[in-house]
Design a protein around this motif. Sequence first.
Motif, PDB file in Angstrom:
ATOM      1  N   LYS A 105       0.824  -1.212   0.000  1.00 21.13           N
ATOM      2  CA  LYS A 105       0.000   0.000   0.000  1.00 21.13           C
ATOM      3  C   LYS A 105       0.860   1.266   0.000  1.00 21.13           C
ATOM      4  N   MET A 106       0.329   2.310  -0.688  1.00 22.87           N
ATOM      5  CA  MET A 106       0.995   3.609  -0.745  1.00 22.87           C
ATOM      6  C   MET A 106       0.174   4.617   0.059  1.00 22.87           C
ATOM      7  N   GLU A 107       0.855   5.495   0.761  1.00 19.05           N
ATOM      8  CA  GLU A 107       0.191   6.549   1.533  1.00 19.05           C
ATOM      9  C   GLU A 107       0.723   7.908   1.091  1.00 19.05           C
ATOM     10  N   SER A 108      -0.135   8.925   1.180  1.00 14.49           N
ATOM     11  CA  SER A 108       0.301  10.275   0.811  1.00 14.49           C
ATOM     12  C   SER A 108       1.068  10.950   1.943  1.00 14.49           C
ATOM     13  N   ILE A 109       0.960  10.406   3.135  1.00 13.85           N
ATOM     14  CA  ILE A 109       1.726  10.950   4.260  1.00 13.85           C
ATOM     15  C   ILE A 109       2.759   9.919   4.703  1.00 13.85           C
ATOM     16  N   LYS A 110       3.844  10.414   5.220  1.00 14.62           N
ATOM     17  CA  LYS A 110       4.916   9.531   5.666  1.00 14.62           C
ATOM     18  C   LYS A 110       4.708   9.228   7.145  1.00 14.62           C
ATOM     19  N   ILE A 111       4.615   7.946   7.456  1.00 15.15           N
ATOM     20  CA  ILE A 111       4.449   7.510   8.845  1.00 15.15           C
ATOM     21  C   ILE A 111       5.653   6.642   9.181  1.00 15.15           C
ATOM     22  N   VAL A 112       6.537   7.173   9.989  1.00 18.62           N
ATOM     23  CA  VAL A 112       7.776   6.473  10.326  1.00 18.62           C
ATOM     24  C   VAL A 112       7.669   5.935  11.745  1.00 18.62           C
ATOM     25  N   CYS A 113       7.987   4.677  11.877  1.00 14.78           N
ATOM     26  CA  CYS A 113       7.996   4.046  13.201  1.00 14.78           C
ATOM     27  C   CYS A 113       9.208   4.575  13.969  1.00 14.78           C
ATOM     28  N   PRO A 114       9.001   5.082  15.168  1.00 16.66           N
ATOM     29  CA  PRO A 114      10.141   5.615  15.925  1.00 16.66           C
ATOM     30  C   PRO A 114      11.108   4.531  16.382  1.00 16.66           C
ATOM     31  N   ASN A 115      10.638   3.293  16.385  1.00 16.25           N
ATOM     32  CA  ASN A 115      11.467   2.199  16.868  1.00 16.25           C
ATOM     33  C   ASN A 115      12.367   1.627  15.770  1.00 16.25           C
ATOM     34  N   CYS A 116      11.758   1.219  14.650  1.00 17.52           N
ATOM     35  CA  CYS A 116      12.546   0.588  13.584  1.00 17.52           C
ATOM     36  C   CYS A 116      12.904   1.552  12.449  1.00 17.52           C
ATOM     37  N   LYS A 117      12.326   2.746  12.459  1.00 18.27           N
ATOM     38  CA  LYS A 117      12.614   3.808  11.482  1.00 18.27           C
ATOM     39  C   LYS A 117      12.144   3.488  10.060  1.00 18.27           C
ATOM     40  N   ASN A 118      11.233   2.538   9.896  1.00 11.16           N
ATOM     41  CA  ASN A 118      10.674   2.228   8.583  1.00 11.16           C
ATOM     42  C   ASN A 118       9.378   2.992   8.377  1.00 11.16           C
ATOM     43  N   ASN A 119       8.971   3.109   7.107  1.00  7.63           N
ATOM     44  CA  ASN A 119       7.744   3.809   6.751  1.00  7.63           C
ATOM     45  C   ASN A 119       6.594   2.806   6.645  1.00  7.63           C
ATOM     46  N   PHE A 120       5.402   3.206   7.135  1.00  4.21           N
ATOM     47  CA  PHE A 120       4.259   2.296   7.128  1.00  4.21           C
ATOM     48  C   PHE A 120       2.981   3.016   6.731  1.00  4.21           C
ATOM     49  N   CYS A 121       1.989   2.221   6.320  1.00  3.11           N
ATOM     50  CA  CYS A 121       0.664   2.754   6.008  1.00  3.11           C
ATOM     51  C   CYS A 121      -0.108   2.926   7.318  1.00  3.11           C
ATOM     52  N   ILE A 122      -1.305   3.461   7.208  1.00  4.36           N
ATOM     53  CA  ILE A 122      -2.131   3.697   8.398  1.00  4.36           C
ATOM     54  C   ILE A 122      -2.398   2.385   9.142  1.00  4.36           C
ATOM     55  N   LYS A 123      -2.676   1.347   8.390  1.00  2.55           N
ATOM     56  CA  LYS A 123      -3.021   0.060   9.003  1.00  2.55           C
ATOM     57  C   LYS A 123      -1.848  -0.537   9.786  1.00  2.55           C
ATOM     58  N   HIS A 124      -0.631  -0.352   9.314  1.00  2.00           N
ATOM     59  CA  HIS A 124       0.534  -0.987   9.943  1.00  2.00           C
ATOM     60  C   HIS A 124       1.414  -0.005  10.713  1.00  2.00           C
ATOM     61  N   ARG A 125       0.877   1.129  11.100  1.00  2.00           N
ATOM     62  CA  ARG A 125       1.700   2.162  11.739  1.00  2.00           C
ATOM     63  C   ARG A 125       2.148   1.809  13.156  1.00  2.00           C
ATOM     64  N   PHE A 126       1.384   0.970  13.845  1.00  2.00           N
ATOM     65  CA  PHE A 126       1.762   0.617  15.211  1.00  2.00           C
ATOM     66  C   PHE A 126       2.740  -0.551  15.201  1.00  2.00           C
ATOM     67  N   GLU A 127       3.600  -0.577  16.198  1.00  2.00           N
ATOM     68  CA  GLU A 127       4.654  -1.595  16.277  1.00  2.00           C
ATOM     69  C   GLU A 127       4.089  -3.009  16.261  1.00  2.00           C
ATOM     70  N   ARG A 128       2.988  -3.229  16.938  1.00  2.00           N
ATOM     71  CA  ARG A 128       2.406  -4.576  17.002  1.00  2.00           C
ATOM     72  C   ARG A 128       1.841  -5.011  15.648  1.00  2.00           C
ATOM     73  N   ASP A 129       1.496  -4.038  14.781  1.00  2.00           N
ATOM     74  CA  ASP A 129       0.888  -4.360  13.489  1.00  2.00           C
ATOM     75  C   ASP A 129       1.912  -4.650  12.396  1.00  2.00           C
ATOM     76  N   HIS A 130       3.135  -4.253  12.585  1.00  2.00           N
ATOM     77  CA  HIS A 130       4.138  -4.537  11.552  1.00  2.00           C
ATOM     78  C   HIS A 130       5.297  -5.390  12.072  1.00  2.00           C
ATOM     79  N   LYS A 131       5.056  -6.055  13.178  1.00  2.00           N
ATOM     80  CA  LYS A 131       6.059  -6.963  13.751  1.00  2.00           C
ATOM     81  C   LYS A 131       7.409  -6.260  13.863  1.00  2.00           C
ATOM     82  N   CYS A 132       7.372  -5.174  14.581  1.00  2.00           N
ATOM     83  CA  CYS A 132       8.528  -4.284  14.686  1.00  2.00           C
ATOM     84  C   CYS A 132       9.755  -4.981  15.261  1.00  2.00           C
ATOM     85  N   LYS A 133      10.840  -4.779  14.572  1.00  2.00           N
ATOM     86  CA  LYS A 133      12.141  -5.246  15.051  1.00  2.00           C
ATOM     87  C   LYS A 133      13.008  -4.004  15.158  1.00  2.00           C
ATOM     88  N   PRO A 134      13.253  -3.561  16.372  1.00  2.00           N
ATOM     89  CA  PRO A 134      14.019  -2.326  16.526  1.00  2.00           C
ATOM     90  C   PRO A 134      15.421  -2.456  15.947  1.00  2.00           C
TER      91      PRO A 134
END
Length: 165
Positions: A105-134
Amino acid sequence: MQVDRDLDKVGVHCAIKDCNLLDFLPFICQGCQGQFCLEHKEEKEHKCPTPIVKIGGTTVTCDKCESILPVPVNCFEKDILSMHLRKGCPKKTTVNQHKCSFCPKMESIKIVCPNCKNNFCIKHRFERDHKCKPRVNPPLQQTISPHLQNLLSQLRNSKPVKTNS
């Protein structure tokens, strides 16, 4: 006569010199701002030096920039479009798209995880939703140049200096 002089103060004379008709409700030309009688109110009647382009009830949309262009009376849409393109059509501004690191998925806004520093969509913005690996920060020793490491070790081994306070 006093009455005739008072009437001159009430109305306005037509701006056409040959007419000079005293009009109590003069027409003001939108182009030249002159005041005219009923007979000379039209731009063509008083030979307006700065006529206003009258807009018709139609518009045309530019395919490149999606601007809506008014089409004046007695003009063709294709002429308006070609003139718009010649004058420098501003190309449509594109919105930056940011790809999610977890899904396509593509988003018009940049959502960066503060933990792993990757960009995510609205659905996967939380650490638990994208299996965050710091991201693991390298040890401090690896990031410091050898020269600075040497200086730090000298400081650690040196004797503290006493100051007289």
